[in-house]
Design an enzyme around this catalytic site. Structure first.
Site, PDB file in Angstrom:
ATOM      1  N   LYS A  20      -4.101  -3.053   2.664  1.00  0.00           N
ATOM      2  CA  LYS A  20      -3.946  -2.225   1.467  1.00  0.00           C
ATOM      3  C   LYS A  20      -2.878  -2.876   0.603  1.00  0.00           C
ATOM      4  O   LYS A  20      -1.720  -3.030   1.039  1.00  0.00           O
ATOM      5  CB  LYS A  20      -3.511  -0.800   1.840  1.00  0.00           C
ATOM      6  CG  LYS A  20      -4.446  -0.114   2.808  1.00  0.00           C
ATOM      7  CD  LYS A  20      -5.805   0.162   2.188  1.00  0.00           C
ATOM      8  CE  LYS A  20      -6.795   0.641   3.236  1.00  0.00           C
ATOM      9  NZ  LYS A  20      -8.143   0.827   2.711  1.00  0.00           N
ATOM     10  N   LYS A  60     -11.482   1.849  -2.835  1.00  0.00           N
ATOM     11  CA  LYS A  60     -10.396   1.047  -3.424  1.00  0.00           C
ATOM     12  C   LYS A  60      -9.581   1.801  -4.487  1.00  0.00           C
ATOM     13  O   LYS A  60      -8.800   1.205  -5.221  1.00  0.00           O
ATOM     14  CB  LYS A  60     -10.901  -0.287  -4.035  1.00  0.00           C
ATOM     15  CG  LYS A  60     -11.685  -1.187  -3.111  1.00  0.00           C
ATOM     16  CD  LYS A  60     -11.176  -1.239  -1.713  1.00  0.00           C
ATOM     17  CE  LYS A  60      -9.836  -1.874  -1.537  1.00  0.00           C
ATOM     18  NZ  LYS A  60      -9.342  -1.723  -0.138  1.00  0.00           N
ATOM     19  N   ILE A 107      -3.488  -9.222  -2.813  1.00  0.00           N
ATOM     20  CA  ILE A 107      -3.313  -9.932  -4.094  1.00  0.00           C
ATOM     21  C   ILE A 107      -4.708 -10.238  -4.636  1.00  0.00           C
ATOM     22  O   ILE A 107      -5.547 -10.816  -3.923  1.00  0.00           O
ATOM     23  CB  ILE A 107      -2.473 -11.216  -3.896  1.00  0.00           C
ATOM     24  CG1 ILE A 107      -1.060 -10.816  -3.449  1.00  0.00           C
ATOM     25  CG2 ILE A 107      -2.443 -12.065  -5.165  1.00  0.00           C
ATOM     26  CD1 ILE A 107      -0.221 -11.930  -2.899  1.00  0.00           C
ATOM     27  N   ARG A 163      -9.009   4.607 -10.074  1.00  0.00           N
ATOM     28  CA  ARG A 163      -8.115   3.640 -10.716  1.00  0.00           C
ATOM     29  C   ARG A 163      -8.811   3.098 -11.954  1.00  0.00           C
ATOM     30  O   ARG A 163     -10.015   3.278 -12.117  1.00  0.00           O
ATOM     31  CB  ARG A 163      -7.838   2.471  -9.753  1.00  0.00           C
ATOM     32  CG  ARG A 163      -6.707   2.744  -8.809  1.00  0.00           C
ATOM     33  CD  ARG A 163      -6.764   1.745  -7.688  1.00  0.00           C
ATOM     34  NE  ARG A 163      -5.989   0.559  -7.951  1.00  0.00           N
ATOM     35  CZ  ARG A 163      -6.063  -0.520  -7.145  1.00  0.00           C
ATOM     36  NH1 ARG A 163      -6.868  -0.551  -6.117  1.00  0.00           N
ATOM     37  NH2 ARG A 163      -5.305  -1.561  -7.399  1.00  0.00           N
TER      38      ARG A 163
HETATM   39  P1  A3P Z   1      -5.440  -3.202  -3.623  1.00  0.00           P
HETATM   40  O1  A3P Z   1      -5.605  -3.764  -2.266  1.00  0.00           O
HETATM   41  O2  A3P Z   1      -6.446  -3.659  -4.592  1.00  0.00           O
HETATM   42  O3  A3P Z   1      -4.046  -3.353  -4.173  1.00  0.00           O
HETATM   43  P2  A3P Z   1      -8.411   2.292  -0.492  1.00  0.00           P
HETATM   44  O4  A3P Z   1      -7.506   2.882   0.521  1.00  0.00           O
HETATM   45  O5  A3P Z   1      -9.236   3.332  -1.181  1.00  0.00           O
HETATM   46  O6  A3P Z   1      -9.195   1.155   0.045  1.00  0.00           O
HETATM   47  O7  A3P Z   1      -7.507   1.707  -1.654  1.00  0.00           O
HETATM   48  C1  A3P Z   1      -6.718   0.567  -1.474  1.00  0.00           C
HETATM   49  C2  A3P Z   1      -5.713   0.521  -2.590  1.00  0.00           C
HETATM   50  O8  A3P Z   1      -4.709   1.501  -2.380  1.00  0.00           O
HETATM   51  C3  A3P Z   1      -4.961  -0.775  -2.664  1.00  0.00           C
HETATM   52  O9  A3P Z   1      -5.689  -1.623  -3.522  1.00  0.00           O
HETATM   53  C4  A3P Z   1      -3.587  -0.371  -3.203  1.00  0.00           C
HETATM   54  O10 A3P Z   1      -3.323  -0.844  -4.482  1.00  0.00           O
HETATM   55  C5  A3P Z   1      -3.645   1.140  -3.227  1.00  0.00           C
HETATM   56  N1  A3P Z   1      -2.429   1.827  -2.774  1.00  0.00           N
HETATM   57  C6  A3P Z   1      -1.957   2.968  -3.323  1.00  0.00           C
HETATM   58  N2  A3P Z   1      -0.823   3.337  -2.746  1.00  0.00           N
HETATM   59  C7  A3P Z   1      -0.557   2.429  -1.795  1.00  0.00           C
HETATM   60  C8  A3P Z   1       0.509   2.292  -0.855  1.00  0.00           C
HETATM   61  N3  A3P Z   1       1.498   3.163  -0.819  1.00  0.00           N
HETATM   62  N4  A3P Z   1       0.484   1.240  -0.008  1.00  0.00           N
HETATM   63  C9  A3P Z   1      -0.535   0.330  -0.076  1.00  0.00           C
HETATM   64  N5  A3P Z   1      -1.572   0.424  -0.946  1.00  0.00           N
HETATM   65  C10 A3P Z   1      -1.589   1.447  -1.803  1.00  0.00           C
END
Ligand code: A3P
EC number: 2.8.2.-
Length: 345
Positions: A308, A99, A311, A182
């Site tokens: 990704k 995440k 909310i 993060r």
């Molecule tokens: P949230 O869903 O909490 O907002 P991972 O790929 O390690 O699972 O991380 C997911 C997180 O990537 C998401 O967390 C989101 O905030 C973040 N993120 C960073 N850049 C992003 C992008 N360009 N598009 C979508 N999510 C992004």
């Protein structure tokens, strides 16, 4: 008669004009994708002198357009032989943090012409059953690439799994390791949100975040809760440092990757010894998604999946404060070890 000739001329001009515009559009699209496929990869000084580089580039020009098929694993044996394609072990791995923005980082790095991503999380080093299948099994899971490109995979579970550092060390002791972090409390809530969504999909009920993160008996932070433990970055990193020197790690600011991805990507290019090829052109803000999306060329662009950027549920402010206070000393240690300071509360 004159009218007929004029009509014929107009028709010819129209056909010629359409052909010219069509060719122009085609050329622009091909130039865009060509740039994407240039095998620029001076990693570990592999890159030859300028002349060789140009020959290699010219030799590759006719291969463009085929690579997508290769990446999907659809190359025939003949194509693999003809184009010297190989399945290479990764030169860099995004080891975590779950995440933290691991998918966004991998996809954005894949914009670089010298990088080829392993699309799936392979879970080779953290899964005993997979690990028992051996390194050849792992290599065969990698996408096809040109020898000068580098392969990158991401499996965020690597960061927190006890056995992984030693196993990766045994494969390649000089591998480059990327960790995207993060703000720990936000990451923990994001982690919780993912699990909650999974439960809801199965029509199951789940505890509130507050109930999991705070021990009801002591009213202290519940360190047994996995989402909390994962956010104690320094504890995990210390295990990795028993095998790899800190210089082999690069810490990516996951919060900044959301709001301002380019500078973070440029730091990674530098760490990987790649020429700077990702530009603002490759990243555009999509107001509907609320995130940056990826532009490979004028024809191909994409945003990350809807999973990704979820909310997050509202969390009691006193719980947030308690968590932030809890993480604070660990964060200080993390800054000290990594040499990268974040503005985490
Ligand atoms: P949230 O869903 O909490 O907002 P991972 O790929 O390690 O699972 O991380 C997911 C997180 O990537 C998401 O967390 C989101 O905030 C973040 N993120 C960073 N850049 C992003 C992008 N360009 N598009 C979508 N999510 C992004």
């Amino acid at each position: 008669m004159l009218f007929k000739q004029q009509a014929l001329l107009r028709q010819k001009l129209f056909v010629l004009g359409s052909l010219a515009i069509g060719s122009l559009l085609y050329l622009v699209a091909r130039v865009g994708s060509l740039d994407r496929l240039q095998p620029l990869c001076p990693i570990d000084g592999q890159f030859g002198p300028r002349g060789q580089e140009e020959i290699a580039l010219r030799a590759l020009q006719f291969k463009r357009g085929l690579l997508h098929e290769f990446r999907k694993g659809n190359a025939t044996k003949e194509q693999i032989r003809l184009h010297n394609l190989v399945q290479q072990l990764p030169k860099a791995i995004i080891i975590g943090v779950r995440k933290g923005g691991t998918r966004a980082l991998l996809e954005m790095l894949n914009l670089h012409p010298a990088v080829v991503k392993a699309s799936q999380e392979i879970h080779f080093f953290d899964n005993d059953e997979n690990y028992a299948k051996g390194i050849e099994w792992y290599r065969k899971k990698m996408p096809f690439s040109y020898p000068h490109q580098i392969t990158i995979e991401k499996s965020p579970a690597y960061f927190i799994t006890e056995e992984v550092p030693e196993r990766i060390y045994k494969m390649n002791s000089s591998i480059k390791l990327l960790i995207i972090v993060r703000e720990p409390t936000t990451r923990a809530i994001s982690d919780y949100t993912q699990v909650l969504e999974g439960k809801e999909r199965k029509n199951k009920t789940y505890y509130k975040f507050e109930k999991l993160a705070i021990d009801p008996n002591t009213c202290e932070v519940n360190t047994k809760y996995k989402a909390v433990r994962t956010s104690i970055y320094t504890k995990h990193l210390e295990r990795w440092l028993k095998y790899f020197p800190i210089e082999q790690f690069h810490i990516v600011d996951g919060d900044r990757l959301i709001t301002e991805p380019l500078p973070e990507l440029q730091l990674v290019e530098k760490f990987l010894n790649l020429p700077p090829r990702i530009s603002q052109y490759n990243l555009y803000f999509n107001a509907t998604r609320g995130f940056y999306c990826l532009r490979f060329n004028i024809v191909f662009n994409k945003c990350l999946a809807g999973s990704k950027g979820r909310i997050h549920p509202e969390v009691d402010t006193s719980v947030i404060t308690k968590l932030r206070k809890f993480f604070h000393p660990f964060n200080q240690k993390f800054y000290q070890i990594t040499g990268r300071t974040f503005n985490w509360p």
